[in-house]
Write a protein that holds these residues in place. Structure first.
Motif, mmCIF file in Angstrom:
data_model
loop_
_atom_site.group_PDB
_atom_site.id
_atom_site.type_symbol
_atom_site.label_atom_id
_atom_site.label_comp_id
_atom_site.label_asym_id
_atom_site.label_seq_id
_atom_site.Cartn_x
_atom_site.Cartn_y
_atom_site.Cartn_z
ATOM 1 N N ALA A 121 0.851 -1.196 0.000
ATOM 2 C CA ALA A 121 0.000 0.000 0.000
ATOM 3 C C ALA A 121 0.880 1.238 0.000
ATOM 4 C CB ALA A 121 -0.925 0.005 1.207
ATOM 5 N N ILE A 122 0.715 2.071 -1.016
ATOM 6 C CA ILE A 122 1.572 3.238 -1.230
ATOM 7 C C ILE A 122 0.713 4.491 -1.231
ATOM 8 C CG2 ILE A 122 3.206 4.342 -2.799
ATOM 9 C CD1 ILE A 122 3.735 1.508 -3.968
ATOM 10 N N VAL A 123 1.015 5.415 -0.334
ATOM 11 C CA VAL A 123 0.331 6.711 -0.308
ATOM 12 C C VAL A 123 1.004 7.628 -1.318
ATOM 13 C CG1 VAL A 123 -0.136 8.775 1.071
ATOM 14 C CG2 VAL A 123 -0.407 6.497 2.081
ATOM 15 N N LEU A 124 0.210 8.182 -2.210
ATOM 16 C CA LEU A 124 0.707 9.116 -3.220
ATOM 17 C C LEU A 124 -0.005 10.446 -3.008
ATOM 18 C CD1 LEU A 124 2.366 9.665 -5.794
ATOM 19 C CD2 LEU A 124 0.436 8.782 -7.125
ATOM 20 N N THR A 125 0.739 11.443 -2.508
ATOM 21 C CA THR A 125 0.103 12.714 -2.161
ATOM 22 C C THR A 125 1.123 13.832 -2.083
ATOM 23 O OG1 THR A 125 -1.334 13.809 -0.535
ATOM 24 C CG2 THR A 125 0.355 12.347 0.332
ATOM 25 N N ASP A 126 0.682 15.047 -2.350
ATOM 26 C CA ASP A 126 1.567 16.176 -2.112
ATOM 27 C C ASP A 126 1.609 16.478 -0.614
ATOM 28 O OD1 ASP A 126 -0.240 18.583 -1.403
ATOM 29 O OD2 ASP A 126 -1.184 17.833 -3.231
ATOM 30 N N SER A 127 2.588 17.254 -0.195
ATOM 31 C CA SER A 127 2.873 17.440 1.225
ATOM 32 C C SER A 127 1.836 18.274 1.970
ATOM 33 C CB SER A 127 4.247 18.105 1.391
ATOM 34 O OG SER A 127 4.272 19.360 0.726
ATOM 35 N N SER A 128 0.922 18.921 1.242
ATOM 36 C CA SER A 128 -0.075 19.771 1.910
ATOM 37 C C SER A 128 -1.019 18.973 2.803
ATOM 38 C CB SER A 128 -0.894 20.544 0.871
ATOM 39 O OG SER A 128 -1.686 19.664 0.086
ATOM 40 N N LYS A 129 -1.092 17.664 2.608
ATOM 41 C CA LYS A 129 -2.029 16.842 3.398
ATOM 42 C C LYS A 129 -1.492 16.487 4.791
ATOM 43 C CE LYS A 129 -4.520 16.807 -0.293
ATOM 44 N NZ LYS A 129 -4.668 15.637 -1.142
ATOM 45 N N PHE A 130 -0.199 16.695 5.019
ATOM 46 C CA PHE A 130 0.395 16.317 6.297
ATOM 47 C C PHE A 130 0.212 17.435 7.320
ATOM 48 C CE2 PHE A 130 2.405 13.684 3.130
ATOM 49 C CZ PHE A 130 2.335 12.431 3.722
ATOM 50 N N GLY A 131 -0.212 17.041 8.525
ATOM 51 C CA GLY A 131 -0.566 18.012 9.549
ATOM 52 C C GLY A 131 -2.042 18.336 9.571
ATOM 53 N N VAL A 132 -2.799 17.731 8.662
ATOM 54 C CA VAL A 132 -4.248 17.932 8.565
ATOM 55 C C VAL A 132 -4.938 16.675 9.072
ATOM 56 C CG1 VAL A 132 -6.154 18.385 6.964
ATOM 57 C CG2 VAL A 132 -3.919 19.434 6.562
ATOM 58 N N VAL A 133 -6.112 16.828 9.680
ATOM 59 C CA VAL A 133 -6.856 15.664 10.160
ATOM 60 C C VAL A 133 -8.287 15.713 9.634
ATOM 61 C CG1 VAL A 133 -7.591 16.746 12.340
ATOM 62 C CG2 VAL A 133 -7.411 14.238 12.187
ATOM 63 N N HIS A 134 -8.815 14.548 9.290
ATOM 64 C CA HIS A 134 -10.206 14.418 8.838
ATOM 65 C C HIS A 134 -10.876 13.293 9.630
ATOM 66 C CE1 HIS A 134 -10.201 17.351 5.584
ATOM 67 N NE2 HIS A 134 -8.960 16.972 5.346
ATOM 68 N N PRO A 135 -12.203 13.155 9.544
ATOM 69 C CA PRO A 135 -12.913 12.293 10.498
ATOM 70 C C PRO A 135 -12.644 10.800 10.399
ATOM 71 C CG PRO A 135 -14.433 13.862 9.464
ATOM 72 C CD PRO A 135 -13.147 13.938 8.721
ATOM 73 N N TYR A 136 -12.325 10.290 9.210
ATOM 74 C CA TYR A 136 -12.371 8.843 9.011
ATOM 75 C C TYR A 136 -10.967 8.250 8.854
ATOM 76 C CZ TYR A 136 -17.108 10.325 8.206
ATOM 77 O OH TYR A 136 -18.328 10.917 8.350
ATOM 78 N N THR A 137 -10.706 7.198 9.596
ATOM 79 C CA THR A 137 -9.374 6.593 9.655
ATOM 80 C C THR A 137 -9.136 5.666 8.473
ATOM 81 O OG1 THR A 137 -9.352 6.686 12.063
ATOM 82 C CG2 THR A 137 -7.842 5.134 11.016
ATOM 83 N N LEU A 138 -7.965 5.807 7.858
ATOM 84 C CA LEU A 138 -7.487 4.870 6.848
ATOM 85 C C LEU A 138 -6.459 3.982 7.538
ATOM 86 C CD1 LEU A 138 -6.835 7.420 3.949
ATOM 87 C CD2 LEU A 138 -8.801 5.925 4.184
ATOM 88 N N GLY A 139 -6.728 2.715 7.548
ATOM 89 C CA GLY A 139 -5.749 1.893 8.244
ATOM 90 C C GLY A 139 -6.372 0.705 8.945
ATOM 91 N N PRO A 140 -5.646 0.138 9.906
ATOM 92 C CA PRO A 140 -4.569 0.714 10.722
ATOM 93 C C PRO A 140 -3.299 1.043 9.935
ATOM 94 C CG PRO A 140 -4.745 -1.640 11.096
ATOM 95 C CD PRO A 140 -5.917 -1.269 10.247
ATOM 96 N N GLY A 141 -2.495 1.916 10.555
ATOM 97 C CA GLY A 141 -1.326 2.472 9.885
ATOM 98 C C GLY A 141 -0.331 1.452 9.407
ATOM 99 N N GLU A 142 -0.227 0.309 10.109
ATOM 100 C CA GLU A 142 0.784 -0.682 9.718
ATOM 101 C C GLU A 142 0.450 -1.366 8.384
ATOM 102 O OE1 GLU A 142 -1.731 -2.531 13.108
ATOM 103 O OE2 GLU A 142 -0.726 -0.618 12.660
ATOM 104 N N ARG A 143 -0.739 -1.122 7.858
ATOM 105 C CA ARG A 143 -1.072 -1.688 6.539
ATOM 106 C C ARG A 143 -0.471 -0.889 5.386
ATOM 107 N NH1 ARG A 143 -7.278 -3.589 7.801
ATOM 108 N NH2 ARG A 143 -6.729 -5.615 8.673
ATOM 109 N N PHE A 144 0.078 0.266 5.682
ATOM 110 C CA PHE A 144 0.773 1.060 4.672
ATOM 111 C C PHE A 144 2.269 0.761 4.734
ATOM 112 C CE2 PHE A 144 -3.069 3.490 5.542
ATOM 113 C CZ PHE A 144 -3.483 3.872 4.271
ATOM 114 N N GLN A 145 2.891 0.722 3.581
ATOM 115 C CA GLN A 145 4.329 0.456 3.528
ATOM 116 C C GLN A 145 5.153 1.654 3.057
ATOM 117 O OE1 GLN A 145 2.139 -2.090 2.056
ATOM 118 N NE2 GLN A 145 2.203 -2.834 4.173
ATOM 119 N N ARG A 146 4.538 2.558 2.296
ATOM 120 C CA ARG A 146 5.352 3.561 1.605
ATOM 121 C C ARG A 146 4.565 4.852 1.430
ATOM 122 N NH1 ARG A 146 9.331 1.237 -2.717
ATOM 123 N NH2 ARG A 146 10.705 3.023 -3.046
ATOM 124 N N VAL A 147 5.293 5.978 1.429
ATOM 125 C CA VAL A 147 4.713 7.294 1.150
ATOM 126 C C VAL A 147 5.558 7.964 0.067
ATOM 127 C CG1 VAL A 147 4.255 9.611 2.045
ATOM 128 C CG2 VAL A 147 3.776 7.613 3.467
#
Length: 252
Positions: free
Chosen positions: A196-222
Motif C-alpha cells: 500500500a503506497i500513499v501518493l500525495t503532495d505534502s499539503s495533506k500532512f498536519g491535517v486531520v479528517h474524520p475517518y481513519t485509513l488503516g490501521p497504519g501498519e497496513r501502509f508500507q510507503r509514502v
C-alpha cells in the motif's frame, strides 16, 4: 496541454477568474491566441468561459484539483510509475495525483490497472494498458464507486501494489479521509495485504479528517514532495514507512 495553457489554467484557479486581456498581457501572446487556448481548455473540461473571462470549474472537479500544483503532482506520479514493473497489476484509487499516475502507466501495454474511479477509467479509454473498473454505487461528486458491492468486487481481484490518495495525516491519527464511503473502499483495499503506497503532495500532512485509513501498519510507503516538514518525515519513518521525497520544481 502546453506550458502556456498550464500557466493559464493555474492562474485562473488561483485568481478565481481572469479576463482574456489580462491573460494575453501575462503570457505575451495575442488575445486571439488566448481565446484559442481557452476554447481548448473548455473542451477538455478544465475551465469555463464567460463573456471576456475564464473561470474555474467546481473546486471538487477532478480536473481542477489535478491542475492545482500540477507540476508537483506530475513529478510524484512519474516517480510512482517508476515503481511499477512490466506485467504488474496495480490498484489505483481516486484523486488527482493518482489520475496522473494512471495516465503515465496507461502508456504501457503490459500493465493492468484496477480502479474504482470512473474518471480514471475514462481517462484511459485510449490507453494501451488493460483497465478494470470495479462496480458499486456511483458517487457523482468524486466520480468513484463506493459501497458494499465495491467491497465485494475488491475481494475478488488481486493486485501487487495499491496507490492510495489521502486527505490528511497526523502522527496521533495516522492517515485520514474526509468521505466515509470512500474511506471504506480504501480500507477494503488495505485488507488485501498488497503493498500500500500513499501518493500525495505534502499539503495533506498536519491535517486531520474524520475517518481513519488503516490501521497504519497496513501502509508500507509514502511518496510526497520536498516541502514535507522534517518532523513529519521523521515521524513517518518512525512508524515504519518508507518515505520517498521527490524533488520537484513546481510547489507553490
Amino acid at each position: 496541454m502546453n506550458s502556456r495553457q498550464q500557466l493559464i489554467l493555474q492562474t485562473v484557479i488561483d485568481k478565481g477568474q481572469m479576463s482574456v486581456t489580462d491573460l494575453a498581457r501575462m503570457t505575451g501572446v495575442s488575445e486571439v491566441t488566448i481565446r484559442q487556448d481557452l476554447n481548448t481548455l473548455e473542451k477538455q473540461s478544465y475551465l469555463r468561459r464567460t463573456h471576456g473571462f475564464a473561470v474555474p470549474l467546481d473546486s471538487d472537479n477532478v480536473e481542477t484539483r489535478m491542475m492545482n500544483n500540477y507540476i508537483v503532482k506530475r513529478d510524484l506520479a512519474d516517480f510512482a510509475a517508476s515503481l511499477v514493473s512490466s506485467g504488474e497489476t496495480v490498484f489505483i484509487e481516486n484523486g488527482s495525483s493518482n489520475a496522473l499516475l494512471a495516465r503515465k502507466l496507461g502508456e504501457q501495454r503490459d500493465i493492468t490497472i484496477i480502479t474504482v474511479s470512473s474518471y480514471i477509467a475514462h481517462l484511459l479509454k485510449e490507453a494501451l494498458c488493460e483497465v478494470i473498473l470495479l462496480g458499486g454505487i456511483y458517487q457523482k461528486k468524486s466520480e468513484s464507486m463506493v459501497g458494499p458491492l465495491t467491497r465485494q468486487y475488491i475481494q475478488q481481484v488481486h493486485f501487487s501494489k495499491a496507490f492510495i490518495g489521502i486527505d490528511g495525516w497526523q502522527p496521533e491519527t495516522g492517515f485520514t479521509g474526509r468521505d466515509m464511503m470512500r474511506t471504506d473502499v480504501v480500507n477494503a483495499v488495505l485488507e488485501k495485504g498488497s503493498e500500500a503506497i500513499v501518493l500525495t503532495d505534502s499539503s495533506k500532512f498536519g491535517v486531520v479528517h474524520p475517518y481513519t485509513l488503516g490501521p497504519g501498519e497496513r501502509f508500507q510507503r509514502v511518496i510526497t514532495d520536498s516541502a514535507l516538514k522534517p518532523e513529519a518525515h521523521l515521524q513517518l519513518q518512525q512508524k515504519g514507512l518508507i518515505v520517498d521525497i521527490v524533488n520537484t520544481g513546481g510547489f507553490r
